[in-house]
Design a protein around this motif. Structure first.
Motif, mmCIF file in Angstrom:
data_model
loop_
_atom_site.group_PDB
_atom_site.id
_atom_site.type_symbol
_atom_site.label_atom_id
_atom_site.label_comp_id
_atom_site.label_asym_id
_atom_site.label_seq_id
_atom_site.Cartn_x
_atom_site.Cartn_y
_atom_site.Cartn_z
ATOM 1 N N MET A 1 0.846 -1.200 0.000
ATOM 2 C CA MET A 1 0.000 0.000 0.000
ATOM 3 C C MET A 1 0.878 1.245 0.000
ATOM 4 N N GLN A 2 0.473 2.247 -0.761
ATOM 5 C CA GLN A 2 1.237 3.475 -0.858
ATOM 6 C C GLN A 2 1.245 4.222 0.470
ATOM 7 N N ALA A 3 2.306 5.025 0.658
ATOM 8 C CA ALA A 3 2.486 5.708 1.941
ATOM 9 C C ALA A 3 1.425 6.781 2.176
ATOM 10 N N LEU A 4 0.971 7.463 1.120
ATOM 11 C CA LEU A 4 0.034 8.565 1.307
ATOM 12 C C LEU A 4 -1.298 8.115 1.903
ATOM 13 N N PRO A 5 -1.955 7.068 1.369
ATOM 14 C CA PRO A 5 -3.202 6.613 2.020
ATOM 15 C C PRO A 5 -2.989 6.186 3.470
ATOM 16 N N LEU A 6 -1.844 5.559 3.753
ATOM 17 C CA LEU A 6 -1.543 5.169 5.131
ATOM 18 C C LEU A 6 -1.430 6.404 6.024
ATOM 19 N N ALA A 7 -0.758 7.431 5.513
ATOM 20 C CA ALA A 7 -0.576 8.646 6.294
ATOM 21 C C ALA A 7 -1.914 9.350 6.537
ATOM 22 N N ILE A 8 -2.768 9.367 5.528
ATOM 23 C CA ILE A 8 -4.078 10.013 5.687
ATOM 24 C C ILE A 8 -4.914 9.278 6.728
ATOM 25 N N MET A 9 -4.913 7.945 6.680
ATOM 26 C CA MET A 9 -5.674 7.170 7.663
ATOM 27 C C MET A 9 -5.133 7.391 9.072
ATOM 28 N N ALA A 10 -3.801 7.403 9.198
ATOM 29 C CA ALA A 10 -3.196 7.641 10.514
ATOM 30 C C ALA A 10 -3.597 9.015 11.040
ATOM 31 N N PHE A 46 -1.204 2.308 10.945
ATOM 32 C CA PHE A 46 -1.020 2.941 9.633
ATOM 33 C C PHE A 46 0.262 3.779 9.600
ATOM 34 N N HIS A 47 0.601 4.384 10.733
ATOM 35 C CA HIS A 47 1.769 5.263 10.826
ATOM 36 C C HIS A 47 3.064 4.488 10.600
ATOM 37 N N LEU A 48 3.218 3.361 11.299
ATOM 38 C CA LEU A 48 4.484 2.629 11.244
ATOM 39 C C LEU A 48 4.816 2.103 9.844
ATOM 40 N N PRO A 49 3.861 1.482 9.115
ATOM 41 C CA PRO A 49 4.205 1.048 7.754
ATOM 42 C C PRO A 49 4.575 2.214 6.837
ATOM 43 N N ALA A 50 3.893 3.345 7.006
ATOM 44 C CA ALA A 50 4.228 4.508 6.183
ATOM 45 C C ALA A 50 5.635 4.996 6.500
ATOM 46 N N ALA A 51 5.994 5.037 7.797
ATOM 47 C CA ALA A 51 7.335 5.476 8.181
ATOM 48 C C ALA A 51 8.396 4.506 7.661
ATOM 49 N N LEU A 52 8.102 3.201 7.713
ATOM 50 C CA LEU A 52 9.047 2.215 7.196
ATOM 51 C C LEU A 52 9.240 2.366 5.693
ATOM 52 N N GLN A 53 8.170 2.686 4.977
ATOM 53 C CA GLN A 53 8.311 2.921 3.532
ATOM 54 C C GLN A 53 9.217 4.106 3.260
ATOM 55 N N SER A 100 1.768 14.445 15.357
ATOM 56 C CA SER A 100 2.310 13.231 14.728
ATOM 57 C C SER A 100 1.699 12.996 13.351
ATOM 58 N N GLY A 101 0.375 13.170 13.261
ATOM 59 C CA GLY A 101 -0.282 12.990 11.972
ATOM 60 C C GLY A 101 0.205 13.973 10.925
ATOM 61 N N LEU A 102 0.366 15.233 11.322
ATOM 62 C CA LEU A 102 0.868 16.249 10.396
ATOM 63 C C LEU A 102 2.310 15.969 9.993
ATOM 64 N N ALA A 103 3.138 15.532 10.955
ATOM 65 C CA ALA A 103 4.528 15.212 10.633
ATOM 66 C C ALA A 103 4.607 14.083 9.609
ATOM 67 N N LEU A 104 3.738 13.083 9.752
ATOM 68 C CA LEU A 104 3.731 11.968 8.805
ATOM 69 C C LEU A 104 3.274 12.423 7.425
ATOM 70 N N LEU A 105 2.217 13.220 7.381
ATOM 71 C CA LEU A 105 1.748 13.736 6.087
ATOM 72 C C LEU A 105 2.833 14.562 5.407
ATOM 73 N N LEU A 106 3.528 15.387 6.188
ATOM 74 C CA LEU A 106 4.602 16.213 5.630
ATOM 75 C C LEU A 106 5.735 15.341 5.099
#
Length: 266
Positions: A1-10, A46-53, A100-106
């Motif tokens: 799964m792409q990082a952006l959808p994961l970040a939005i869900m987180a 959702f946050h951790l897989p996006a960060a790992l990507q 945290s959510g904003l940092a991930l989206l950024l």
């Protein structure tokens, strides 16, 4: 799964948890700590897989500013959720979850351009202790902010609203200093491991980080000693905690910001 959808869900899950806890502080909804923790855990899933990507985009290399922020905020949420099982710190989620959510989206929208060498075990110890120290002390700063609001409200005889939801003032102060003690142990380990395993802590690209980290350590050390010897508490403790965390924030992210944003644009 792409990082952006994961970040939005987180982000949405974090926002929902922070909103509920914020409404709890305003006494608009009943306290539901299990709900807030559950939303936080789902956000982490959702946050951790996006960060790992984000980390995998540059395998074997140190992350830059945005990726570091995404990883560090995930660590802080893990710490907060864990500590909240034993200590009344869940109100910190009101600030930490949206940040945290904003940092991930950024991080997903603006991937870090930094490219440096991989980590040895010694440097990995330094990096992990640094991240944990910052995480614990950032939670302490949020706790100090709530303590400051509570102090001001009681000083002006405002005993309704948030004051009725927060733990007693003595409990808030005790938890604050417990967090600072834990953060100081980790920060000390971070500084010692840095001197042991980094080539030169006073090299040009590390000097200001070293000086600022030492300055933050000194600020927290003065606060802890003065609390024990002179009885510092209340707003003085709040100001020193926030000041120490601000210096530490500059130490951790100042160099990355200058190298990746200021000098890069220049």
């Amino acid at each position: 799964m792409q990082a952006l959808p994961l970040a939005i869900m987180a982000f949405l899950l974090y926002l929902g948890a922070a909103s509920w806890q914020g409404l709890t502080l305003l006494r608009r909804v009943p306290q539901r700590p299990a709900l807030v923790r559950a939303l936080g855990v789902l956000g982490l899933l959702f946050h951790l897989p996006a960060a790992l990507q984000l980390i995998d985009q540059s395998p074997g290399q140190m992350p830059g500013l945005s990726t570091s922020a995404a990883v560090l905020t995930a660590i802080m949420i893990v710490l907060l959720l864990g500590v909240s099982l034993a200590k009344p710190v869940l109100n910190v989620a009101v600030a930490l979850f949206p940040i945290s959510g904003l940092a991930l989206l950024l991080a997903v929208g603006l991937p870090s351009p930094e490219r440096t060498g991989g980590m040895t075990p010694g440097i990995a110890l330094h990096a992990m202790s640094s991240a944990l120290a910052f995480g614990v002390l950032f939670i302490a700063a949020c706790q100090a902010g709530l303590l400051g609001l509570q102090n001001q409200a009681l000083r002006h005889h405002h005993t309704r609203g948030m004051v009725q939801v927060l733990p007693p003032l003595t409990t808030m102060e005790r938890v604050l200093f417990e967090l600072i003690w834990a953060g100081m142990v980790l920060l000390t380990l971070s500084i010692i491991s840095g001197f042991l395993f980094l080539d030169n802590m006073f090299a040009q690209h590390l000097a200001h980080k070293t000086f600022l980290s030492l300055a933050a350590w000194l600020i927290f050390a003065i606060l802890l000693v003065s609390h024990h010897v002179l009885g510092w508490r209340g707003m003085r403790a709040v100001r020193w905690t926030l000041g120490g965390c601000a210096v530490l924030l500059l130490a951790y992210f100042g160099s990355k910001f200058v190298l990746e944003v200021v000098l890069n644009h220049a």
